[in-house]
Design a protein around this motif. Structure first.
Motif, PDB file in Angstrom:
ATOM      1  N   LEU A 263       0.832  -1.336   0.283  1.00 30.45           N
ATOM      2  CA  LEU A 263      -0.151   0.330  -0.014  1.00 30.45           C
ATOM      3  C   LEU A 263       0.806   1.405  -0.083  1.00 30.45           C
ATOM      4  CD1 LEU A 263      -2.800   0.113  -0.462  1.00 30.45           C
ATOM      5  CD2 LEU A 263      -3.022   0.327   2.248  1.00 30.45           C
ATOM      6  N   ARG A 264       1.810   1.355   1.204  1.00 26.04           N
ATOM      7  CA  ARG A 264       2.333   2.896   0.754  1.00 26.04           C
ATOM      8  C   ARG A 264       3.328   2.694  -1.025  1.00 26.04           C
ATOM      9  NH1 ARG A 264       4.489   1.180   5.631  1.00 26.04           N
ATOM     10  NH2 ARG A 264       6.469  -0.167   5.254  1.00 26.04           N
ATOM     11  N   PHE A 265       3.672   1.431  -1.897  1.00 20.27           N
ATOM     12  CA  PHE A 265       4.713   1.286  -2.572  1.00 20.27           C
ATOM     13  C   PHE A 265       3.605   2.345  -3.073  1.00 20.27           C
ATOM     14  CE2 PHE A 265       4.863  -0.220  -6.686  1.00 20.27           C
ATOM     15  CZ  PHE A 265       6.441   0.287  -6.947  1.00 20.27           C
ATOM     16  N   VAL A 266       2.305   1.955  -3.575  1.00 17.88           N
ATOM     17  CA  VAL A 266       0.982   2.404  -4.324  1.00 17.88           C
ATOM     18  C   VAL A 266       0.759   3.896  -4.232  1.00 17.88           C
ATOM     19  CG1 VAL A 266      -1.285   2.297  -4.707  1.00 17.88           C
ATOM     20  CG2 VAL A 266      -0.266   0.013  -4.625  1.00 17.88           C
ATOM     21  N   ALA A 267       0.815   4.375  -3.028  1.00 20.50           N
ATOM     22  CA  ALA A 267       0.706   5.798  -2.507  1.00 20.50           C
ATOM     23  C   ALA A 267       1.571   6.199  -2.579  1.00 20.50           C
ATOM     24  CB  ALA A 267       0.632   5.451  -0.755  1.00 20.50           C
TER      25      ALA A 267
ATOM     26  N   VAL B 262      -1.489   3.737 -10.368  1.00 19.60           N
ATOM     27  CA  VAL B 262      -1.346   2.398 -10.220  1.00 19.60           C
ATOM     28  C   VAL B 262      -2.791   1.901 -10.982  1.00 19.60           C
ATOM     29  CG1 VAL B 262      -0.389   0.220  -8.616  1.00 19.60           C
ATOM     30  CG2 VAL B 262       0.950   2.444  -9.070  1.00 19.60           C
ATOM     31  N   SER B 263      -2.570   0.457 -11.885  1.00 14.92           N
ATOM     32  CA  SER B 263      -3.624   0.038 -12.105  1.00 14.92           C
ATOM     33  C   SER B 263      -5.059  -0.078 -10.226  1.00 14.92           C
ATOM     34  CB  SER B 263      -4.000  -0.333 -12.904  1.00 14.92           C
ATOM     35  OG  SER B 263      -5.499  -1.017 -13.013  1.00 14.92           O
ATOM     36  N   HIS B 264      -6.193   0.413 -10.318  1.00 16.91           N
ATOM     37  CA  HIS B 264      -6.793  -0.289  -9.000  1.00 16.91           C
ATOM     38  C   HIS B 264      -7.032  -1.807  -9.069  1.00 16.91           C
ATOM     39  CE1 HIS B 264      -9.734  -0.594 -12.565  1.00 16.91           C
ATOM     40  NE2 HIS B 264     -10.553  -1.094 -12.190  1.00 16.91           N
TER      41      HIS B 264
ATOM     42  N   ALA C 202     -12.647   0.498   2.805  1.00 19.95           N
ATOM     43  CA  ALA C 202     -11.623  -0.137   4.003  1.00 19.95           C
ATOM     44  C   ALA C 202     -10.199   0.369   3.868  1.00 19.95           C
ATOM     45  CB  ALA C 202     -11.587  -1.668   4.145  1.00 19.95           C
ATOM     46  N   GLU C 203      -9.618   0.688   2.092  1.00 24.83           N
ATOM     47  CA  GLU C 203      -8.124   0.184   2.074  1.00 24.83           C
ATOM     48  C   GLU C 203      -7.809   1.815   1.786  1.00 24.83           C
ATOM     49  OE1 GLU C 203      -5.843  -2.201  -0.645  1.00 24.83           O
ATOM     50  OE2 GLU C 203      -6.217  -0.477  -2.155  1.00 24.83           O
ATOM     51  N   ASP C 204      -8.883   2.529   1.063  1.00 29.64           N
ATOM     52  CA  ASP C 204      -8.706   4.274   0.697  1.00 29.64           C
ATOM     53  C   ASP C 204     -10.396   4.706   1.163  1.00 29.64           C
ATOM     54  OD1 ASP C 204      -9.072   6.568  -0.377  1.00 29.64           O
ATOM     55  OD2 ASP C 204      -7.288   6.268  -1.178  1.00 29.64           O
ATOM     56  N   PRO C 205     -11.240   5.609   1.663  1.00 24.37           N
ATOM     57  CA  PRO C 205     -12.505   6.159   1.712  1.00 24.37           C
ATOM     58  C   PRO C 205     -13.131   6.334   0.559  1.00 24.37           C
ATOM     59  CG  PRO C 205     -11.321   7.018   4.030  1.00 24.37           C
ATOM     60  CD  PRO C 205     -10.407   6.194   3.196  1.00 24.37           C
ATOM     61  N   ASP C 206     -11.990   6.769  -0.560  1.00 24.86           N
ATOM     62  CA  ASP C 206     -11.989   7.286  -2.222  1.00 24.86           C
ATOM     63  C   ASP C 206     -12.052   6.610  -2.537  1.00 24.86           C
ATOM     64  OD1 ASP C 206     -14.002   9.421  -1.748  1.00 24.86           O
ATOM     65  OD2 ASP C 206     -12.042  10.909  -1.899  1.00 24.86           O
ATOM     66  N   ARG C 207     -11.633   5.144  -2.493  1.00 23.66           N
ATOM     67  CA  ARG C 207     -11.149   4.181  -3.719  1.00 23.66           C
ATOM     68  C   ARG C 207     -12.259   3.885  -3.795  1.00 23.66           C
ATOM     69  NH1 ARG C 207      -6.511   4.076  -3.806  1.00 23.66           N
ATOM     70  NH2 ARG C 207      -5.375   2.078  -2.524  1.00 23.66           N
ATOM     71  N   MET C 208     -13.396   3.598  -3.741  1.00 20.26           N
ATOM     72  CA  MET C 208     -15.017   3.578  -4.820  1.00 20.26           C
ATOM     73  C   MET C 208     -16.140   4.752  -4.779  1.00 20.26           C
ATOM     74  SD  MET C 208     -16.678   0.122  -4.930  1.00 20.26           S
ATOM     75  CE  MET C 208     -18.025  -0.079  -6.021  1.00 20.26           C
ATOM     76  N   ARG C 209     -16.472   5.229  -5.188  1.00 21.09           N
ATOM     77  CA  ARG C 209     -17.793   5.580  -5.021  1.00 21.09           C
ATOM     78  C   ARG C 209     -19.024   5.330  -5.930  1.00 21.09           C
ATOM     79  NH1 ARG C 209     -15.544  12.649  -5.502  1.00 21.09           N
ATOM     80  NH2 ARG C 209     -14.360  12.370  -3.493  1.00 21.09           N
TER      81      ARG C 209
ATOM     82  N   VAL D 120      -7.260   6.011  -7.588  1.00 21.24           N
ATOM     83  CA  VAL D 120      -5.689   5.858  -6.975  1.00 21.24           C
ATOM     84  C   VAL D 120      -4.810   6.276  -7.828  1.00 21.24           C
ATOM     85  CG1 VAL D 120      -3.837   3.690  -6.828  1.00 21.24           C
ATOM     86  CG2 VAL D 120      -6.635   3.082  -7.878  1.00 21.24           C
ATOM     87  N   GLY D 121      -4.625   7.247  -6.602  1.00 21.79           N
ATOM     88  CA  GLY D 121      -3.594   8.618  -7.077  1.00 21.79           C
ATOM     89  C   GLY D 121      -4.196   9.517  -7.757  1.00 21.79           C
ATOM     90  N   GLU D 122      -3.721   9.586  -8.948  1.00 25.26           N
ATOM     91  CA  GLU D 122      -3.939  10.522 -10.120  1.00 25.26           C
ATOM     92  C   GLU D 122      -5.086  10.179 -11.057  1.00 25.26           C
ATOM     93  OE1 GLU D 122      -0.566  12.884 -11.367  1.00 25.26           O
ATOM     94  OE2 GLU D 122       0.055  13.238  -9.493  1.00 25.26           O
ATOM     95  N   HIS D 123      -5.331   8.572 -11.179  1.00 24.46           N
ATOM     96  CA  HIS D 123      -5.665   7.789 -11.996  1.00 24.46           C
ATOM     97  C   HIS D 123      -7.312   8.215 -11.803  1.00 24.46           C
ATOM     98  CE1 HIS D 123      -5.097   6.198 -16.052  1.00 24.46           C
ATOM     99  NE2 HIS D 123      -6.179   5.690 -16.195  1.00 24.46           N
TER     100      HIS D 123
END
Length: 373
Positions: free
Chosen positions: A14-18, A23-25, A252-259, A278-281
């Motif tokens: 997760l730290r690597f992705v952040a 990075v693709s979802h 659960a991984e990130d509140p904004d990961r899915m809307r 995920v990030g800027e994508h």
């Protein structure tokens, strides 16, 4: 550079992705929880200094009655694909997966090969001689992609044949539509829409279509529309628990990961869609709509709200996901290409998915099984 590969923790992954802009979802640790029929592992590549320089979510699917696995890295792994010594990255992965009991490895390098601007796509659709987007001269040809393809072929990897109608069914889409947002204001983005899109967004606003954000409790409402869409557009829908699992794992991984977004008109939900970040994508993931009251243009209103929210989140790209590369007027999927590129997005071709047989007999047996399904 020598790369050392080992299994990493969810936190390390997760730290690597952040730390990366894109990075693709499908390469986030949470995606493994969305796929309960697969066993998921996070792999990490470390350099001589012990720094994590690459990561991949690998999904392992057991063959029936045999303790052997198909290993799959959707839209991954995330590593330095431009490296001239690609073997040093991929050979440790193949060795590890072979030891893990994998008989075949499939991956989707996140490497763009070609891009076609919205104007080029429009001209290609209008050209009676053009049959497929792949045959049309691209606006941009990415030099790195050819080198990667050459090195993969030399190592014994083979490009997979697309399955299903126009390559939509098997694996991840090779052709997608992406709308660039970086350095553009919402007004500039809207001005990039074609005339039909601008008219439809205005029509929806005038008709009073309201787009709101939903939550997990609204997934059944989304699902009703999605099931109707599946029947209308002739595809097999995923079950409701899939989306509920997706929501739980990703948020659960990130509140904004899915809307979830819902387009309302006169007390009725006419369209709905899921959006992943995920990030800027940002990805438009699943869309659904009813055939009723289409004249108020709920789909355009929905997309415009999602594009604006993606822009507000600081996204560089709004990804409409899969498109067909057919330019055939008789193909019902052409409408999807028109709709997505009408927003000013460019058609993008990735290198596609590649496979490496670790056990040729089992690999061939799987190919035969898949072809008969």
């Amino acid at each position: 550079m020598t790369c050392h590969l080992k299994v990493i923790t969810r936190e390390e992954h997760l730290r690597f992705v952040a730390a990366r802009p894109s990075v693709s979802h499908l390469q986030t640790p949470a995606w493994g929880e969305v796929k309960p029929d697969w066993r998921a592992e996070s792999l990490g590549w470390f350099d001589e200094s012990g720094d994590l320089v690459g990561a991949g979510l690998v999904l392992l699917r057991a063959l029936p009655r045999v303790r052997r696995y198909l290993a799959y890295l959707p839209e991954g792994p995330v590593l330095d694909w431009a490296a001239p010594d690609l073997e040093r990255w991929l050979e440790p992965m193949l060795a590890y997966l072979k030891g893990r009991g994998a008989f075949s490895v499939r991956m989707g390098p996140p490497v763009v090969a070609r891009r076609w601007s919205a104007e080029t796509v429009k001209a290609a659709i209008a050209d009676p001689e053009a049959r497929r987007l792949g045959d049309v001269e691209p606006t941009v040809r990415e030099a790195v992609a050819d080198g990667v393809a050459e090195r993969l072929l030399r190592m014994g990897w083979r490009r997979t044949e697309p399955g299903g109608e126009d390559g939509f069914a098997a694996g991840q889409p090779r052709y997608v539509c992406q709308l660039p947002l970086a350095g553009r204001s919402p007004e500039e983005i809207r001005n990039g829409f074609n005339q039909q899109w601008r008219r439809n967004v205005k029509k929806a606003e005038k008709a009073g279509v309201k787009v709101v954000r939903g939550d997990r409790e609204d997934l059944p409402t989304f699902y009703e529309l999605y099931a109707e869409t599946a029947e209308r557009d002739r595809f097999v829908p995923r079950p409701l628990p899939y989306f509920q699992r997706m929501w739980t794992a990703l948020t659960a991984e990130d509140p904004d990961r899915m809307r979830l977004y819902l387009a309302h008109h006169d007390g009725e939900v006419l369209a709905a869609a899921t959006m992943l970040t995920v990030g800027e994508h940002v990805w438009y993931s699943y869309g659904a709509s009813t055939a009723r009251r289409r004249e108020v243009q709920p789909n355009n209103a929905l997309q415009w709200r999602m594009i604006c929210d993606a822009h507000e989140l600081g996204a560089a790209v709004y990804d409409f996901r899969g498109i067909t590369d057919t330019l055939d007027e008789d193909n019902h999927l052409l409408g999807l290409l028109r709709f997505k590129t009408g927003a000013g997005g460019e058609a993008v071709e990735y290198l596609g998915e590649w496979e490496y047989p670790l056990n040729r007999v089992l690999h061939r047996a799987l190919g035969l099984y898949m072809s008969r399904r």
